[in-house]
Design an enzyme around this catalytic site. Structure first.
Site, PDB file in Angstrom:
ATOM      1  N   CYS A 132      15.304  16.279  -5.708  1.00 29.35           N
ATOM      2  CA  CYS A 132      15.620  16.793  -4.502  1.00 29.35           C
ATOM      3  C   CYS A 132      14.306  17.314  -3.722  1.00 29.35           C
ATOM      4  O   CYS A 132      14.294  17.724  -2.811  1.00 29.35           O
ATOM      5  CB  CYS A 132      16.386  18.012  -4.833  1.00 29.35           C
ATOM      6  SG  CYS A 132      17.588  17.893  -6.031  1.00 29.35           S
ATOM      7  N   ALA A 197      23.929   8.329 -10.364  1.00 32.52           N
ATOM      8  CA  ALA A 197      24.529   7.176  -9.283  1.00 32.52           C
ATOM      9  C   ALA A 197      23.323   6.395  -8.832  1.00 32.52           C
ATOM     10  O   ALA A 197      22.033   6.745  -8.800  1.00 32.52           O
ATOM     11  CB  ALA A 197      24.976   8.091  -8.327  1.00 32.52           C
TER      12      ALA A 197
HETATM   13  C1  LIG Z   1      16.030  12.588  -2.178  1.00 32.95           C
HETATM   14  C2  LIG Z   1      17.136  13.243  -2.996  1.00 32.95           C
HETATM   15  C3  LIG Z   1      17.273  14.647  -2.779  1.00 32.95           C
HETATM   16  C4  LIG Z   1      18.354  15.493  -3.088  1.00 32.95           C
HETATM   17  N1  LIG Z   1      18.557  16.767  -2.761  1.00 32.95           N
HETATM   18  C5  LIG Z   1      19.397  17.599  -3.478  1.00 32.95           C
HETATM   19  C6  LIG Z   1      19.315  18.836  -3.045  1.00 32.95           C
HETATM   20  O1  LIG Z   1      18.459  19.259  -2.466  1.00 32.95           O
HETATM   21  N2  LIG Z   1      20.154  19.832  -3.775  1.00 32.95           N
HETATM   22  C7  LIG Z   1      21.060  19.091  -4.576  1.00 32.95           C
HETATM   23  O2  LIG Z   1      21.924  19.876  -5.167  1.00 32.95           O
HETATM   24  N3  LIG Z   1      21.232  17.889  -5.026  1.00 32.95           N
HETATM   25  C8  LIG Z   1      20.070  16.951  -4.359  1.00 32.95           C
HETATM   26  N4  LIG Z   1      20.361  15.686  -4.811  1.00 32.95           N
HETATM   27  C9  LIG Z   1      21.219  15.137  -5.563  1.00 32.95           C
HETATM   28  C10 LIG Z   1      20.580  15.274  -6.977  1.00 32.95           C
HETATM   29  O3  LIG Z   1      19.361  14.971  -7.070  1.00 32.95           O
HETATM   30  C11 LIG Z   1      21.846  14.613  -7.965  1.00 32.95           C
HETATM   31  O4  LIG Z   1      22.929  15.039  -7.600  1.00 32.95           O
HETATM   32  C12 LIG Z   1      21.390  14.823  -9.594  1.00 32.95           C
HETATM   33  O5  LIG Z   1      20.003  14.306  -9.717  1.00 32.95           O
HETATM   34  C13 LIG Z   1      22.400  14.101 -10.360  1.00 32.95           C
HETATM   35  O6  LIG Z   1      22.174  14.512 -11.538  1.00 32.95           O
HETATM   36  P1  LIG Z   1      22.436  13.363 -12.633  1.00 32.95           P
HETATM   37  O7  LIG Z   1      21.985  13.659 -14.113  1.00 32.95           O
HETATM   38  O8  LIG Z   1      23.990  13.091 -12.575  1.00 32.95           O
HETATM   39  O9  LIG Z   1      21.813  11.997 -12.287  1.00 32.95           O
HETATM   40  P2  LIG Z   1      20.286  11.776 -12.347  1.00 32.95           P
HETATM   41  O10 LIG Z   1      19.481  12.780 -11.713  1.00 32.95           O
HETATM   42  O11 LIG Z   1      20.198  10.442 -11.295  1.00 32.95           O
HETATM   43  O12 LIG Z   1      19.846  11.140 -13.633  1.00 32.95           O
HETATM   44  C14 LIG Z   1      20.403  10.251 -14.330  1.00 32.95           C
HETATM   45  C15 LIG Z   1      19.406   9.471 -15.108  1.00 32.95           C
HETATM   46  O13 LIG Z   1      19.878   8.673 -15.992  1.00 32.95           O
HETATM   47  C16 LIG Z   1      18.867   7.628 -16.255  1.00 32.95           C
HETATM   48  N5  LIG Z   1      19.797   6.304 -16.527  1.00 32.95           N
HETATM   49  C17 LIG Z   1      20.704   5.810 -15.533  1.00 32.95           C
HETATM   50  N6  LIG Z   1      20.916   4.761 -16.306  1.00 32.95           N
HETATM   51  C18 LIG Z   1      20.476   4.496 -17.607  1.00 32.95           C
HETATM   52  C19 LIG Z   1      20.601   3.743 -18.660  1.00 32.95           C
HETATM   53  N7  LIG Z   1      21.598   2.988 -18.533  1.00 32.95           N
HETATM   54  N8  LIG Z   1      19.881   3.929 -19.752  1.00 32.95           N
HETATM   55  C20 LIG Z   1      18.966   5.007 -19.712  1.00 32.95           C
HETATM   56  N9  LIG Z   1      18.970   5.883 -18.719  1.00 32.95           N
HETATM   57  C21 LIG Z   1      19.727   5.660 -17.615  1.00 32.95           C
HETATM   58  C22 LIG Z   1      18.259   7.395 -14.875  1.00 32.95           C
HETATM   59  O14 LIG Z   1      17.029   6.929 -14.924  1.00 32.95           O
HETATM   60  C23 LIG Z   1      18.300   8.897 -14.511  1.00 32.95           C
HETATM   61  O15 LIG Z   1      16.990   9.761 -14.894  1.00 32.95           O
HETATM   62  C24 LIG Z   1      19.134  14.719  -4.019  1.00 32.95           C
HETATM   63  C25 LIG Z   1      18.952  13.385  -4.455  1.00 32.95           C
HETATM   64  C26 LIG Z   1      17.956  12.585  -4.074  1.00 32.95           C
HETATM   65  C27 LIG Z   1      17.859  11.424  -4.246  1.00 32.95           C
END
Ligand SMILES: Cc1cc2nc3c(=O)[nH]c(=O)nc-3n(C[C@H](O)[C@H](O)[C@H](O)COP(=O)(O)OP(=O)(O)OC[C@H]3O[C@@H](n4cnc5c(N)ncnc54)[C@H](O)[C@@H]3O)c2cc1C
Ligand SMILES: Cc1cc2nc3c(=O)[nH]c(=O)nc-3n(C[C@H](O)[C@H](O)[C@H](O)COP(=O)(O)OP(=O)(O)OC[C@H]3O[C@@H](n4cnc5c(N)ncnc54)[C@H](O)[C@@H]3O)c2cc1C
Lengths: 522, 522
Positions: A132, A197
């Site tokens: 983020c 995602a």
């Molecule tokens: C530019 C940007 C700005 C954002 N701003 C905001 C904000 O201001 N406020 C907010 O609430 N949300 C924001 N978001 C959304 C937020 O970042 C996501 O909702 C959050 O990171 C989701 O967390 P997660 O753990 O589900 O996924 P992720 O943070 O994507 O983590 C998933 C992890 O799994 C790893 N992975 C995936 N597949 C595999 C595999 N097969 N083997 C090993 N590792 C794997 C990836 O490398 C990654 O590190 C933003 C996103 C982006 C891209």
């Protein structure tokens, strides 16, 4: 590939002496616990004598919880898990992905059961980071390096960085992992599936060819670095951002602050189309336009125009917009692939209030998960860090044998473009109160904030806010909604006031006044 | 003195044509409704047919309300009121004092019954103002003039500015009012008593003599103007502020910003002695010291030393502190005088959950009132604008025949010294969680905020916060406390996150994590 060949396990071996339950390598661990996940959710054996899980208590809330809250009851049949432990081993929890959800799942699994063996597998080579914050780094306010943070590996937690899970078999509860050169098999008793995602690039002509050259998606730190590097290399002065959700708007603002002429192209009729009503979105549009950004709504991208492999323009709503750089902020798709066909999937992984999938012992959290909305009761994909964090907590506790209930998603988000913020929480209804107020008094230099409160009867069920400090207003509304508050509370809850920072009659209480006045006249 | 002799009534007459219920002058009004207040609270006649008060609904909340919520029930015997109106007249409500409480009482009495005649009597010659902004004006950030605001006189509301109530007789429901040269008698059916509080000057040698010359109390705009004028006249370079509550700390900061060398002298052992614990107060002290302010705690003022009628020093905790100017911020005393002996008084005017005094039809609100604390259940004097506003709303609605319940005081306050804030809500208990966290991420330039959460079992019952944006954190806690939240909610309520303005794991959720970790280990 033998386990010894990859860093994480070597590291783990090196530390054996420090781990209270050094039951062996990751592979060996499997032999102690391999049977455990097989029964599926149907099994219902009671806890066994001699198994002594820590007395976990409830996490969650009285509003939506329907489970027995009196300590570690075996609601989904945790007998297997305990048998495994009785055999001398510990629960082995695989956390797949160290994003927001994985981070909090790992942390809270350890909190819930300090003896659990927690293995975190992450594809990236640095531990955690703040996606983020990427727009801030693109703007140049912070360095890309500052977005990367350490992950404190404590107790029985092991972290395999630079490792990708390439397959998961829930029947045998095993995962295959590669570090690019070699492969490893991991077994686990519990899985927290949190791969997040992936950005989605709409299949318009030219997009595929330009991707990674002059066309970018933004998900990890390197994406932002590549974008900035390419802007500099190419001497880019014009950028087109496709998609006007939070990420698209923030990146547009960031690029404009870097001095680029930015076109923000959105297929739907407004910016923040999913989270703001048209009247609220129009304030954001006015703000972005005042900063020189060309906001083009109702304008689908048709083509990315390349010349000699280099992007020169995009074509959108029939027009040709010359551009040097394209950023695609057109949404994400949940990374369900590894579990497809093994658990219930509907765009994302369906979970219950324990964040458990249709398979016992398999949890999902974060951008990959489909969860229940706290207000609407519908199954939704929130895809925000704020939701991922809380889902991770619940998944982690339950994966460790605890009993936590997810209180449901509100979709509370905020998006900052400089000092101007757009924020929302909860749902929209046909019954709303809108106010143009001040967070800080106008006479003390405060700027206008718009707040729209959505009601169901007298109950507050949602809100949108736009302007400086909009998110602080939304946080308060989210707290109230979370606890089932009514419009009376919007006015009557005693909030702080000091004109250096706040107004006496804040937008929320002013909205409460309007709603109550209507109520009095009913 | 005949009514025609004073401005407000003439004004009222001039507008007769616009008022839907121009029942006559203020005096005539008395003859139509004079009997109404007499019966006292014991009378219990039901509503009369033909009397049709607007169907007022409940204001308040389910937590603390014990009244019948199904529309205008005659809980305290509103029969008189209605009989009065049946006779062709309207309810006449006297609002005594146009401070925060009076303002909201007048506004909400009109909201509740647009036909009610509302007479507001205010001693000052300008309608409303923001006392809480005086420190900002002393600092020079805003003008003193900007602190004065208009009061929209609408419908049946009349405002008598420059008029002081000199006596109130609750047996006859009459008040004597003077504009300095002439006197007027007003009759009323209902009274909202909101004269606020007066600064208290401790009786140390020299203080009385210096008062108004080189020694100041700060309550109204003119007080601040006089202080600044005197600083300039005298070429003052040294100031002593006595009392380190919010007002004392804010004024110390303001004077330091004006370039004066400030001593802040406090009898008790810390700054914000009434609202912050020692550990929390120490962060404020460090901040003030870093801005060059000499903070002297445990240091009672002993004497104000004059030379030739001019202040040259103060003596405090045995020491002589040379000074040119003294500001006394040593607390306030409720202005109970006019009702003394007529209603129950204990330091302030005791009111019930309807903001009604021991006399039926007589309400009190704001700094003058003693109200029930929402958490402790004790009778307290809050003396904050944030509480005065809400009390005024309830008093106004009930004075107009509505049925509103005050949800109780939390004492939510904040105090800003530049970007640094001190804030608190609720009560303190022996069970607390303290955290040094960030409102905005450290890597994005955020500064440290301290939050202390007080618990009773799992329930959140209070909080203190110190640092940039501390008040926004306290507002969220206040919303949660207001709705009876637990530590689970502190972590699980889905709050917004955007690193440009906020942290993912805010101080509140981080404190929630600590509390929950303890809970898991119980
Ligand atoms: C530019 C940007 C700005 C954002 N701003 C905001 C904000 O201001 N406020 C907010 O609430 N949300 C924001 N978001 C959304 C937020 O970042 C996501 O909702 C959050 O990171 C989701 O967390 P997660 O753990 O589900 O996924 P992720 O943070 O994507 O983590 C998933 C992890 O799994 C790893 N992975 C995936 N597949 C595999 C595999 N097969 N083997 C090993 N590792 C794997 C990836 O490398 C990654 O590190 C933003 C996103 C982006 C891209
Ligand atoms: C310098 C300063 C800073 C403050 N900062 C804050 C802050 O940041 N946050 C906060 O919540 N609170 C703050 N307060 C406190 C806040 O101002 C009071 O709690 C609030 O004003 C109380 O409202 P009230 O209506 O009860 O009394 P007041 O605002 O004092 O109003 C009473 C009114 O009644 C009038 N009056 C009195 N007697 C008579 C009479 N006999 N006839 C006619 N008129 C009469 C007075 O002239 C006055 O206008 C501050 C106060 C001061 C002085």
């Amino acid at each position: 590939m033998a386990e010894g060949h990859q860093g994480g396990v070597q590291d783990h071996r090196g530390r054996q002496g420090h781990r209270p339950h050094a039951g062996g390598g990751l592979r060996r661990a499997r032999h102690q616990g391999a049977q455990q996940g097989r029964e599926g959710k149907g099994s219902d054996e009671g806890p066994q004598e001699g198994a002594h899980p820590p007395p976990l208590r409830v996490l969650g809330d009285p509003l939506h919880s329907s489970v027995d809250h009196n300590g570690g009851g075996a609601r989904h049949g945790h007998g297997d898990l305990r048998r495994g432990r009785q055999g001398g081993g510990c629960v082995r929890i695989l956390v797949l992905g160290l994003g927001t959800a994985g981070l909090y799942a790992a942390k809270w699994a350890r909190n819930a059961d300090p003896r659990a063996e927690i293995v975190v597998v992450e594809r990236r080579t640095y531990p955690t980071f703040s996606p983020c914050g990427i727009p801030l780094a693109i703007e140049g306010l912070v360095s890309f390096e500052s977005l990367k943070h350490p992950f404190p590996v404590r107790g029985n937690t092991r972290l395999l960085l630079g490792h990708e899970v390439v397959s998961v078999d829930l029947d045998s509860m095993r995962a295959r992992v590669t570090d690019g050169s070699s492969e490893l098999e991991l077994s686990f008793d519990r899985l927290v599936f949190a791969p997040g995602a992936e950005p989605f690039v709409p299949p318009v002509p030219g997009a595929g060819e330009a991707l990674g050259k002059d066309l970018f998606t933004i998900r990890v730190v390197e994406d932002g670095e590549r974008l900035v590097r390419r802007i500099e290399e190419k001497g880019a002065t014009r950028a087109t951002v496709v998609g006007a959700g939070p990420i698209g708007c923030e990146i547009s603002y960031a690029l404009a602050r870097r001095g680029l002429k930015v076109h923000l192209v959105e297929m739907l009729d407004r910016v923040f189309p999913r989270s703001l009503d048209p009247d609220m979105a129009s304030h954001v549009e006015a703000y972005l336009r005042a900063r020189g950004i060309e906001v083009r709504t109702g304008c689908p991208l048709e083509e990315v125009v390349l010349d000699d492999g280099s992007v020169v323009a995009v074509r959108a709503c029939g027009e040709r917009i010359p551009t040097d750089i394209v950023v695609m902020a057109t949404g994400v798709r949940a990374c369900t692939g590894l579990l497809e066909g093994q658990v219930d999937v509907d765009k994302g992984i369906l979970v219950d209030e324990r964040m458990e999938t249709s398979r016992e012992g398999v949890f999902a959290a974060g951008d990959v998960a489909v969860v229940r909305h706290r207000i609407s009761g519908e199954m939704v994909m929130v895809q925000l860090a704020s939701a991922a964090m809380r889902q991770g907590v619940v998944a982690g506790i339950n994966a460790a044998g605890g009993d936590a209930t997810y209180s449901g998603a509100l979709g509370t988000f905020s998006s900052a473009m400089g000092a101007f913020e757009a924020a929302a929480t909860g749902i929209r209804t046909g019954k709303s109160v809108k106010i143009a107020g001040f967070y800080k008094p106008e006479w003390a230099g405060g700027e206008r904030v718009w707040l729209k409160l959505f009601l169901e009867g007298d109950r507050i069920v949602g809100a949108q806010a736009v302007g400086p400090r909009a998110s602080a207003e939304i946080d308060v509304v989210a707290a109230l909604i979370h606890r089932g508050a009514t419009v009376d509370d919007a006015l009557m809850f005693e909030r702080s006031y000091c004109p250096g920072v706040s107004e006496l009659n804040m937008p929320l209480s002013a909205a409460g006044e309007i709603a109550l006045r209507r109520k009095l006249r009913r």
